[in-house]
Design an enzyme around this catalytic site. Structure first.
Site, PDB file in Angstrom:
ATOM      1  N   GLU A 194       0.836  -1.207   0.000  1.00  0.00           N
ATOM      2  CA  GLU A 194       0.000   0.000   0.000  1.00  0.00           C
ATOM      3  C   GLU A 194       0.870   1.257   0.000  1.00  0.00           C
ATOM      4  O   GLU A 194       0.714   2.144   0.853  1.00  0.00           O
ATOM      5  CB  GLU A 194      -0.988  -0.023   1.186  1.00  0.00           C
ATOM      6  CG  GLU A 194      -1.945  -1.197   1.094  1.00  0.00           C
ATOM      7  CD  GLU A 194      -3.136  -1.156   2.045  1.00  0.00           C
ATOM      8  OE1 GLU A 194      -3.223  -0.234   2.864  1.00  0.00           O
ATOM      9  OE2 GLU A 194      -3.987  -2.064   1.947  1.00  0.00           O
ATOM     10  N   GLU A 328      -4.808  -8.771  -0.306  1.00  0.00           N
ATOM     11  CA  GLU A 328      -5.541  -8.473   0.940  1.00  0.00           C
ATOM     12  C   GLU A 328      -7.017  -8.359   0.582  1.00  0.00           C
ATOM     13  O   GLU A 328      -7.388  -7.486  -0.220  1.00  0.00           O
ATOM     14  CB  GLU A 328      -5.064  -7.182   1.608  1.00  0.00           C
ATOM     15  CG  GLU A 328      -3.715  -7.316   2.286  1.00  0.00           C
ATOM     16  CD  GLU A 328      -3.332  -6.096   3.106  1.00  0.00           C
ATOM     17  OE1 GLU A 328      -4.226  -5.404   3.637  1.00  0.00           O
ATOM     18  OE2 GLU A 328      -2.113  -5.834   3.208  1.00  0.00           O
TER      19      GLU A 328
HETATM   20  O1  AHR Z   1      -4.853  -6.090   7.131  1.00  0.00           O
HETATM   21  C1  AHR Z   1      -4.747  -4.942   7.884  1.00  0.00           C
HETATM   22  C2  AHR Z   1      -4.143  -3.772   7.099  1.00  0.00           C
HETATM   23  O2  AHR Z   1      -4.980  -3.428   6.053  1.00  0.00           O
HETATM   24  C3  AHR Z   1      -2.823  -4.022   6.443  1.00  0.00           C
HETATM   25  O3  AHR Z   1      -1.751  -3.887   7.307  1.00  0.00           O
HETATM   26  C4  AHR Z   1      -2.797  -2.963   5.385  1.00  0.00           C
HETATM   27  O4  AHR Z   1      -2.022  -3.344   4.271  1.00  0.00           O
HETATM   28  C5  AHR Z   1      -4.239  -2.755   5.053  1.00  0.00           C
HETATM   29  O5  AHR Z   1      -4.590  -1.429   5.028  1.00  0.00           O
END
Ligand code: AHR
Length: 524
Positions: A194, A328
């Protein structure tokens, strides 16, 4: 269509009495038109140093009374082995861009801070060696995210050399002195996390420059990863559908198209959580039909998001060389009452089982491009497979879906046609059923059937073109309510039961309970 050879007896497990009669949904499976391979890596996991995800969830230390192997808890390892976890993304997340790998090796570990997640101390007792041991114990491939945000190219280059060099370099000798003479393979490498947000708030152009540098210098020296089995590098991709994320995908893809011999990537990531309002997140439990519908409506947007970014990727990469790695995804609810909000602890209900199934189905339908996905997260964090409370452990409804989907790993996608029907809750109308099919290496036809409707059962009649059937076995996961959960006192409240189908007039017939996920395996 060939006739089905054997009729399996019918035995359906029903949850409570359902007043509604099952309407019929017809499904047509065409096994003569196989699609892409459903990569096993779409069933990947994500394990960040966050809350009790690693400490307690995985690592209890060798001196713990909780049964463990070299500090890693045996019950969690056994549960994960049953999922055939293909890869685990580690050490973050936002944590990865704070992580300095040297803190996590050797006999004396630095105690640092975990500023993103609760501001707690990070003991670094779970580091590179412990993670690699964990991967060996569960049989998964390591997916290491290097620190682009607060690290340096040299730091990442050194970490890769430390892990992968078979030559007696100073770093490889240090690894041997720390107990590991043989190099490790690193099959998947994340280039930051990110970077448009917690990873450094970079502009797309700035990130593209960093991506090239890290791709060039974070090199894998493992002798068996030089040809034929190269390390796959996943660049940071978009985090949503807004214009800034289209620009991000465009910039990274353009940089890749113009690449020189000296650097490359094999995929870009997509992060997408199911959240309706970040400031007023939905509760994980104690909800009703309206919240159930809202969350499913939100999660189904994953398909449009993938299409949006795949369309950009296709312009630069029509041959689909680069993977889209949804590394994610999952539901993000309000923190469990009484928990540290920074630990992202949430319960996991039958709604999450349905949510998991429809997302896995979306990834399977995009199998030609979506070749990695990592649910967030594996243990005790967000939409977890496993929850622990000290020595106790439970398997969540989401875990059961991942276990039921194991046969789909590396199976070949088979197209299905159906009129899914609809169900309506307030202003929201959603498809009633969701179905995918695949054929595995043993020639078995696999069907996943999800009944999203919270109230009505669904009778499914499936015609099979190009597939014969000797016998069928199946499992179904449903629950008394959409918000039913497993607890430490009742860990088996939501668990799969056998589901059998019959053959009627040449069609495979099965009745799906409301709010259920089912998988059928048809022997050829
Ligand atoms: O999964 C929790 C968080 O969500 C992670 O650390 C980040 O990459 C995302 O914003």
């Amino acid at each position: 269509m060939r006739h089905l050879a054997l009729i399996a007896s019918v035995m359906l497990w029903a949850v409570g009495a359902s007043a509604a009669a099952p309407d019929t949904v017809t499904v047509a499976v065409d096994a003569t038109q196989p699609g892409a391979k459903i990569s096993r890596h779409i069933f990947g996991q994500f394990a960040e140093h966050l809350g009790r995800g690693i400490y307690e969830g995985v690592w209890v230390g060798p001196d713990s009374p909780i049964p463990n192997t070299r500090g890693i808890r045996n019950d969690v390892v056994a549960a994960l082995r049953a999922l055939k976890v293909p890869n685990v993304r580690w050490p973050g997340g936002c944590f990865a861009d704070n992580y300095h790998w040297r803190n996590g090796i050797g006999p004396r570990r630095a105690v640092t801070l975990n500023p993103d997640w609760g501001g707690v101390t990070e003991p670094n007792t779970f580091g590179t060696h412990e993670f690699m041991d964990f991967m060996a114990q569960i049989g998964a491939a390591p997916f290491i995210s290097v620190n682009i945000g607060s690290g340096t190219p040299q730091e990442s280059a050194d970490w890769l050399e430390y892990m992968t060099s078979a030559q007696p370099t100073t770093l490889a000798l240090e690894r041997a002195a720390n107990g590991r003479a043989e190099p490790w393979q690193v099959p998947i490498l994340g280039l930051g996390n990110e970077s448009w947000d917690c990873g450094g708030n970079m502009t797309p152009d700035y990130y593209a420059s960093q991506m090239k540098i890290y791709s060039r210098f974070a090199r894998n020296f493992h002798p068996q990863q030089q040809e034929g089995n190269p390390m796959l590098r996943i660049a940071v991709g978009p985090g949503g559908g807004e214009p800034r994320f289209s620009e991000w995908t465009e910039t990274v893809m353009k940089a890749w198209k113009d690449r020189k011999w000296s650097w490359d990537i094999e995929g870009i990531s997509l992060h997408n959580y199911t959240v309706i309002d970040w400031d007023r997140k939905h509760a994980a439990t104690g909800f009703g039909a309206q919240e159930y519908a809202e969350i499913l409506q939100a999660t189904l947007k994953m398909d449009g998001l993938i299409k949006q970014h795949v369309a950009i990727m296709d312009r630069y990469d029509p041959q689909k060389k680069l993977a889209l790695a949804v590394d994610e995804w999952g539901a993000w609810y309000a923190p469990a009452p009484g928990s540290n909000p920074g630990f992202l602890v949430q319960q996991n209900s039958q709604r999450d089982a349905v949510l998991a199934a429809v997302n896995l189905n979306i990834f399977a339908r995009h199998a030609d491009r979506v070749r990695f996905a990592n649910i967030a997260q594996m243990v005790n964090v967000l939409q977890a497979m496993i929850l622990t409370d000290k020595e106790k452990m439970l398997l969540t409804p989401t875990y059961h879906v991942f276990r039921m989907y194991v046969p789909f790993q590396d199976a070949t996608f088979i197209p299905v046609k159906l009129d899914a029907g609809a169900w309506t809750q307030g202003q929201i109308t959603l498809p009633r059923v969701d179905v995918i099919a695949a054929r595995d290496a043993a020639g078995r036809l696999l069907l996943s059937l999800t009944n999203l409707d919270p109230v009505r059962p669904a009778r499914i009649e499936t015609s099979l073109n190009g597939a014969s059937l000797r016998s069928v076995s199946g499992e179904t996961l449903t629950a008394a309510r959409v918000d039913s959960v497993n607890t430490f006192d009742a860990p088996g409240a939501v668990s799969p039961k056998p589901l059998r189908a019959s053959v009627e007039a040449g069609r495979l017939v099965v009745t799906l309970e409301p709010r259920s996920v089912s998988v059928l395996v048809l022997q050829p």
